[in-house]
Write a protein that holds these residues in place. Structure first.
Motif, PDB file in Angstrom:
ATOM      1  N   PHE A 114       0.837  -1.204   0.000  1.00  0.00           N
ATOM      2  CA  PHE A 114       0.000   0.000   0.000  1.00  0.00           C
ATOM      3  C   PHE A 114       0.870   1.251   0.000  1.00  0.00           C
ATOM      4  N   PHE A 115       1.908   1.240   0.834  1.00  0.00           N
ATOM      5  CA  PHE A 115       2.780   2.409   0.945  1.00  0.00           C
ATOM      6  C   PHE A 115       3.492   2.706  -0.375  1.00  0.00           C
ATOM      7  N   THR A 116       3.980   1.664  -1.033  1.00  0.00           N
ATOM      8  CA  THR A 116       4.714   1.883  -2.284  1.00  0.00           C
ATOM      9  C   THR A 116       3.809   2.335  -3.421  1.00  0.00           C
ATOM     10  N   ARG A 117       2.496   2.200  -3.239  1.00  0.00           N
ATOM     11  CA  ARG A 117       1.571   2.676  -4.270  1.00  0.00           C
ATOM     12  C   ARG A 117       1.192   4.140  -4.077  1.00  0.00           C
ATOM     13  N   LEU A 118       1.689   4.772  -3.030  1.00  0.00           N
ATOM     14  CA  LEU A 118       1.326   6.166  -2.780  1.00  0.00           C
ATOM     15  C   LEU A 118       1.751   7.076  -3.929  1.00  0.00           C
ATOM     16  N   PHE A 155      -8.941   5.455  -8.785  1.00  0.00           N
ATOM     17  CA  PHE A 155      -8.641   4.364  -7.851  1.00  0.00           C
ATOM     18  C   PHE A 155      -7.472   4.716  -6.942  1.00  0.00           C
ATOM     19  N   GLN A 156      -6.385   5.204  -7.546  1.00  0.00           N
ATOM     20  CA  GLN A 156      -5.195   5.477  -6.753  1.00  0.00           C
ATOM     21  C   GLN A 156      -5.401   6.653  -5.816  1.00  0.00           C
ATOM     22  N   PHE A 157      -6.140   7.657  -6.268  1.00  0.00           N
ATOM     23  CA  PHE A 157      -6.432   8.812  -5.412  1.00  0.00           C
ATOM     24  C   PHE A 157      -7.243   8.385  -4.192  1.00  0.00           C
ATOM     25  N   LEU A 158      -8.274   7.579  -4.412  1.00  0.00           N
ATOM     26  CA  LEU A 158      -9.117   7.128  -3.303  1.00  0.00           C
ATOM     27  C   LEU A 158      -8.343   6.218  -2.355  1.00  0.00           C
ATOM     28  N   GLU A 159      -7.547   5.315  -2.915  1.00  0.00           N
ATOM     29  CA  GLU A 159      -6.780   4.409  -2.062  1.00  0.00           C
ATOM     30  C   GLU A 159      -5.760   5.179  -1.228  1.00  0.00           C
ATOM     31  N   ASN A 160      -5.095   6.149  -1.844  1.00  0.00           N
ATOM     32  CA  ASN A 160      -4.123   6.951  -1.098  1.00  0.00           C
ATOM     33  C   ASN A 160      -4.790   7.679   0.064  1.00  0.00           C
ATOM     34  N   GLY A 161      -5.951   8.282  -0.211  1.00  0.00           N
ATOM     35  CA  GLY A 161      -6.657   8.993   0.849  1.00  0.00           C
ATOM     36  C   GLY A 161      -7.078   8.073   1.973  1.00  0.00           C
ATOM     37  N   ALA A 162      -7.630   6.910   1.622  1.00  0.00           N
ATOM     38  CA  ALA A 162      -8.077   5.961   2.642  1.00  0.00           C
ATOM     39  C   ALA A 162      -6.895   5.414   3.440  1.00  0.00           C
TER      40      ALA A 162
END
Length: 295
Positions: A114-118, A155-162
């Motif tokens: 998750f962190f590396t996908r930021l 997707f990436q914006f929402l995942e980063n925020g969550a």
């Protein structure tokens, strides 16, 4: 006789050392790339989830046998028609400790992924830029790729925020309320990306693997050499198509499962989560392994 055994043993040790050195050198080249790190972590993460599910099953069977043994002993001390209830704490054992350790390691690897996908939004921007400067020649593929860029960005914006909210970086009641919802929404956009990828792969197959990654068509050059190049290039794309197809097929049930706040809507056990997730991980790892192989 002893000298011959010594020579065989020495030869075996040398061969083992050479193979180990080659493997570690190759693994180092894999881990030197971002794609290699993601492939290794993805494979490791879902393998650990699968192993944890199997260890949990073994542990449950052991507890069931223990409970049955206790009930059998207690029944002999009861009068006819008498019943009793008891609650006991599961005993600690090597298996229970191994089960807990495996789950902790799997969660740690998953959290690191998750962190590396930021910063993956930067990668998505590069993908969009490449698609803008060198778009596919086929109109349908162009639309599908741009749609993938769009849903992947959301997707990436929402995942980063969550994810940042779950770590207490984005704070406040509003972020606490958004966290679970944004995780679910991000997975729905991931599901949309998976569906679009499936459509893209079907279109590439419909075009006989020629309209993808800059592949040429036989019409561009009619000589025999060019036709041979097209055939070879198409065969390479065909092999890549199958790899992408299997990887995408592995993500599809997982994205469906995670696209609902109540996971019971699309129930998938941890065993199947591990197996489905291992599929794209192994595909990615195999591709990176081949790409980093020394000539």
């Amino acid at each position: 006789m002893a000298a011959a055994r010594y020579r065989r043993l020495n030869l075996l040790l040398q061969q083992t050392a050479t193979r180990t050195d080659g493997f570690l050198a190759h693994l180092n080249r894999v881990l030197a790339t971002s794609a290699g790190v993601e492939a290794v972590l993805c494979t490791l993460c879902y393998t650990l989830y699968f192993v944890h599910s199997r260890l949990t099953r073994l542990l449950e069977k052991r507890y069931e046998r223990l409970a049955l043994a206790l009930a059998t002993k207690a029944a002999s001390a009861l009068f006819p028609g008498e019943t009793f209830t008891a609650s006991i704490e599961p005993p600690r054992s090597r298996l229970s400790e191994l089960c807990a350790s495996t789950k902790s390691l799997a969660d740690l690897v998953d959290d690191f992924r998750f962190f590396t996908r930021l910063w993956r939004l930067v990668t998505i921007y590069s993908w969009a830029r490449d698609n803008y400067t060198s778009p596919p020649g086929d109109a349908a593929l162009k639309i599908l790729v741009w749609a993938q860029v769009g849903v992947s960005s959301v997707f990436q914006f929402l995942e980063n925020g969550a994810y940042l909210a779950s770590k207490g970086i984005l704070r406040g009641e509003r972020w606490e309320a958004r966290q679970a919802r944004w995780f679910v929404l991000s997975n729905r956009f991931w599901l949309a990306h998976t569906v679009l990828e499936g459509l893209r792969l079907l279109r590439v197959r419909q075009l006989r693997y020629n309209e993808d990654f800059g592949a040429k068509t036989a019409d561009e050059d009619s000589n025999v050499k060019a036709e041979g190049e097209v055939r070879v290039q198409s065969e390479e794309l065909k092999r890549k198509w199958h790899s992408d197809f299997y990887a995408n097929a592995g993500w599809l049930p997982l994205t469906l499962h995670w696209s609902f706040e109540d996971n019971a809507v699309i129930p998938i056990s941890e065993t199947w989560i591990g197996l489905f997730g291992m599929l794209p991980g192994i595909v990615m790892l195999r591709d990176v392994w081949e790409q980093t192989r020394e000539a």
